[in-house]
Design a protein around this motif. Structure first.
Motif, PDB file in Angstrom:
ATOM      1  N   UNK B  95       0.840  -1.215   0.000  1.00 39.45           N
ATOM      2  CA  UNK B  95       0.000   0.000   0.000  1.00 39.45           C
ATOM      3  C   UNK B  95       0.863   1.249   0.000  1.00 39.45           C
ATOM      4  N   UNK B  96       1.977   1.193   0.746  1.00 43.29           N
ATOM      5  CA  UNK B  96       2.877   2.360   0.735  1.00 43.29           C
ATOM      6  C   UNK B  96       3.446   2.572  -0.655  1.00 43.29           C
ATOM      7  N   UNK B  97       3.910   1.492  -1.283  1.00 36.80           N
ATOM      8  CA  UNK B  97       4.545   1.711  -2.588  1.00 36.80           C
ATOM      9  C   UNK B  97       3.495   2.114  -3.626  1.00 36.80           C
ATOM     10  N   UNK B 162       2.014  19.433  -2.483  1.00 39.11           N
ATOM     11  CA  UNK B 162       2.304  19.706  -1.073  1.00 39.11           C
ATOM     12  C   UNK B 162       1.207  19.111  -0.195  1.00 39.11           C
ATOM     13  N   UNK B 163      -0.050  19.222  -0.649  1.00 44.55           N
ATOM     14  CA  UNK B 163      -1.144  18.592   0.098  1.00 44.55           C
ATOM     15  C   UNK B 163      -0.944  17.078   0.171  1.00 44.55           C
ATOM     16  N   UNK B 164      -0.511  16.505  -0.959  1.00 43.12           N
ATOM     17  CA  UNK B 164      -0.322  15.052  -0.990  1.00 43.12           C
ATOM     18  C   UNK B 164       0.717  14.641   0.048  1.00 43.12           C
ATOM     19  N   UNK B 165       1.768  15.457   0.211  1.00 38.22           N
ATOM     20  CA  UNK B 165       2.788  15.125   1.205  1.00 38.22           C
ATOM     21  C   UNK B 165       2.290  15.313   2.631  1.00 38.22           C
ATOM     22  N   UNK B 166       1.520  16.377   2.841  1.00 36.39           N
ATOM     23  CA  UNK B 166       0.960  16.569   4.186  1.00 36.39           C
ATOM     24  C   UNK B 166       0.140  15.340   4.581  1.00 36.39           C
ATOM     25  N   UNK B 168       0.448  12.302   3.295  1.00 37.22           N
ATOM     26  CA  UNK B 168       1.346  11.158   3.466  1.00 37.22           C
ATOM     27  C   UNK B 168       2.006  11.188   4.846  1.00 37.22           C
ATOM     28  N   UNK B 169       2.490  12.379   5.242  1.00 37.98           N
ATOM     29  CA  UNK B 169       3.167  12.485   6.538  1.00 37.98           C
ATOM     30  C   UNK B 169       2.203  12.122   7.667  1.00 37.98           C
ATOM     31  N   UNK B 172       1.923   8.440   7.669  1.00 33.79           N
ATOM     32  CA  UNK B 172       3.142   7.847   8.223  1.00 33.79           C
ATOM     33  C   UNK B 172       3.146   7.969   9.737  1.00 33.79           C
ATOM     34  N   UNK B 173       2.744   9.147  10.196  1.00 34.34           N
ATOM     35  CA  UNK B 173       2.666   9.370  11.647  1.00 34.34           C
ATOM     36  C   UNK B 173       1.737   8.326  12.281  1.00 34.34           C
ATOM     37  N   UNK B 174       0.564   8.134  11.662  1.00 33.83           N
ATOM     38  CA  UNK B 174      -0.400   7.169  12.199  1.00 33.83           C
ATOM     39  C   UNK B 174       0.180   5.755  12.211  1.00 33.83           C
ATOM     40  N   UNK B 175       0.990   5.453  11.179  1.00 34.93           N
ATOM     41  CA  UNK B 175       1.549   4.102  11.101  1.00 34.93           C
ATOM     42  C   UNK B 175       2.727   3.918  12.053  1.00 34.93           C
TER      43      UNK B 175
END
Lengths: 262, 264
Positions: B95-97, B162-166, B168-169, B172-175
């Protein structure tokens, strides 16, 4: 225990049903109408993209149909749906990637431009816009908006057809080497491609592979395969056939003209 | 035998370098100059019909798509594995990739392009530049590149990136947050878990398995974009787990600047 949230006509759900049948796995079915129930907060907890299918296996939630195919093969290895050699396995993954990144959107574009368009046009513009804008995947909503508005004249149709042609040419190429897309046995590549070829046929666009006898042969064979028959054709009720019956106008002349012009 | 077609600063190639180095494999590189349109030479297009890098040649077979190259390498050279053991964890890794291949990659390209490569494109002749745009087969991708070329950071695609990265971060934080080294039950357990984790990577004994939840590819993308967006990303200043990941990323040998440029 396996639970599958799905819908009979959903291409992504069809590939997963085929794979589960190939592995002889029984599932508890949760059918969605996709007429709004996919946006229920309870369902979106399982599948934040508000799409089908979702597989729940012993409490673990797995989403994204291509990843579900890999999951099924890893969780239930027998009979294998991935080939043995790394090169053939890579080929299977390339098919899934082509579908995930290009073909699936292309299929949505073609389906909404033809079969699904009339039912949206019965609503007011505000109504149908509100309906499609509920989807969390915004780019897909934009494709739908364009094809509901412009049908086969939408700017997205030409590229969608090019993606279908690419898939057909990959298939023709691979079928020179074996009876199935990744060699000697039916694999996750075939599971993934069947629904898209079926969809072209339902949209009366089967002539797109008329110059490729190997593709026509493959389709004649796999549509008779017990897994495909049982999980796709035998599951379609009158209401599932309905959107594809009496397509008006017949999409083929326009598509043929677009293909010639490209 | 392994041969890799690479390009300077190509993030998709960096993922593959990372995997090669983690597995301690030997390879040869062939450099493709993207700014001289070498990726569109007919002999390269035969190997890689999209005209992108990287391409791995393994015993005469061309393996394309960086995510799939990493999976291919993991299957053909399984030790040490960069893929988790259970089917469920593998689906999470994929899912990440997938997330990267179907969104974050584009975001990376648009942000990098507007910030780094636009000036280089401006220095091209009109003819070279038109050739570059024309050669992009995917019309959506061509439209995004023209927009970021013309409008730079003001392009809507950069903002979306930039929204897509926010997002994603945040994911990632949740994971990352529930992982043992942060959230062990009571304060002393938490402290112990943190210090043993810290010791592992400062000693250089971090096992490859620490990379597996993300897969090497996703890890590399996230790391590079953490570096790129760190000063401005809101979620980074809030998030201790992302800061640990950032530290991890900076200190891992396979991720040093030389490694990412394919220098062994």
């Amino acid at each position: 225990m396996l639970e599958l949230y799905h819908n009979i006509n959903s291409v992504c759900a069809q590939k997963v049903r085929i794979a589960l049948y190939e592995k002889d796995q029984q599932v508890k079915e949760r059918l969605l109408t996709l007429q709004g129930d996919q946006n229920d907060p309870a369902y979106m907890k399982l599948n934040p993209n508000a799409v089908v299918p979702t597989l729940v296996h012993d409490g673990n939630v797995i989403i994204e149909s291509s990843l579900i195919l890999y999951y099924i093969d890893e969780a239930f290895p027998d009979p294998p749906l991935m080939p043995k050699t790394p090169v053939a396995r890579h080929r299977v993954r390339l098919y899934n990637k082509l579908i995930d990144e290009y073909m699936h959107n292309a299929c949505t574009i073609m389906t909404f431009a033809t079969a699904f368009r009339p039912s949206f046009l019965k609503m007011s513009r505000e109504q149908w816009l509100a309906e499609i804008n509920k989807a969390p995947l915004k780019r897909r909503a934009e494709y739908k908006r364009s094809v509901i508005e412009h049908g086969l004249d939408s700017e997205f149709v030409i590229d969608a057809l090019a993606q279908h042609q690419k898939l057909i040419s990959w298939m023709a190429d691979d079928l020179k080497r074996g009876p199935y897309l990744a060699g000697e046995s039916f694999s996750n590549a075939d599971c993934a491609v069947v629904p898209y070829i079926l969809r072209l046929e339902l949209l009366k666009l089967g002539a797109m592979w008329q110059a490729e006898p190997a593709v026509a042969d493959w389709w004649a064979r796999v549509r008779q395969r017990p897994s495909v028959k049982a999980t796709v054709f035998d599951r379609m009720k009158e209401s599932d056939w309905a959107p594809f019956k009496n397509l008006s106008p017949d999409p083929w002349p326009k598509v043929q003209a677009l293909l010639k012009a490209a | 035998m392994l041969k890799l077609f690479t390009a300077h600063n190509s993030i998709c190639t960096q993922k593959v370098f990372l995997t090669l180095i983690e597995k301690d494999l030997a390879w040869t590189s062939e450099y493709i100059d993207l700014f001289k349109n070498e990726q569109y030479r007919p002999e390269y297009l035969k190997l890689n019909p999209k005209g992108v890098v990287p391409t791995l040649i393994h015993d005469g077979h061309a393996v394309i798509e960086s995510t799939l190259i990493c999976e291919h390498l993991d299957q053909t050279f399984p030790d040490p594995s960069l893929v988790p053991a259970s089917a469920y964890e593998r689906s999470q890794m994929r899912r990440w990739s997938k997330h990267i291949d179907e969104g974050v990659f584009e975001a990376t390209r648009e942000i990098s392009f507007s910030a780094m490569f636009r000036d280089k494109m401006k220095a091209m002749t009109q003819e070279q530049r038109d050739g570059r745009f024309r050669n992009i087969g995917d019309p959506g991708r061509r439209a995004r590149m023209i927009s970021t070329y013309e409008q730079g950071c003001d392009s809507l695609f950069v903002e979306q990136g930039i929204f897509a990265f926010e997002k994603l971060f945040q994911e990632m934080e949740d994971a990352l947050a529930p992982r043992a080294w942060y959230s062990a039950g009571n304060p002393s357990d938490r402290c112990r878990a943190r210090s043993s984790f810290a010791r592992r990577f400062t000693d250089g004994h971090m096992p490859a398995s620490d990379l597996t939840p993300f897969g090497s590819g996703a890890f590399c993308f996230c790391g590079r974009m953490l570096a790129f967006l760190r000063p401005s990303a809101k979620s980074l200043t809030r998030s201790s787990s992302l800061n640990v990941l950032w530290y991890l990323w900076r200190t891992r040998e396979s991720l040093c600047v030389d490694s990412l440029n394919g220098i062994k």
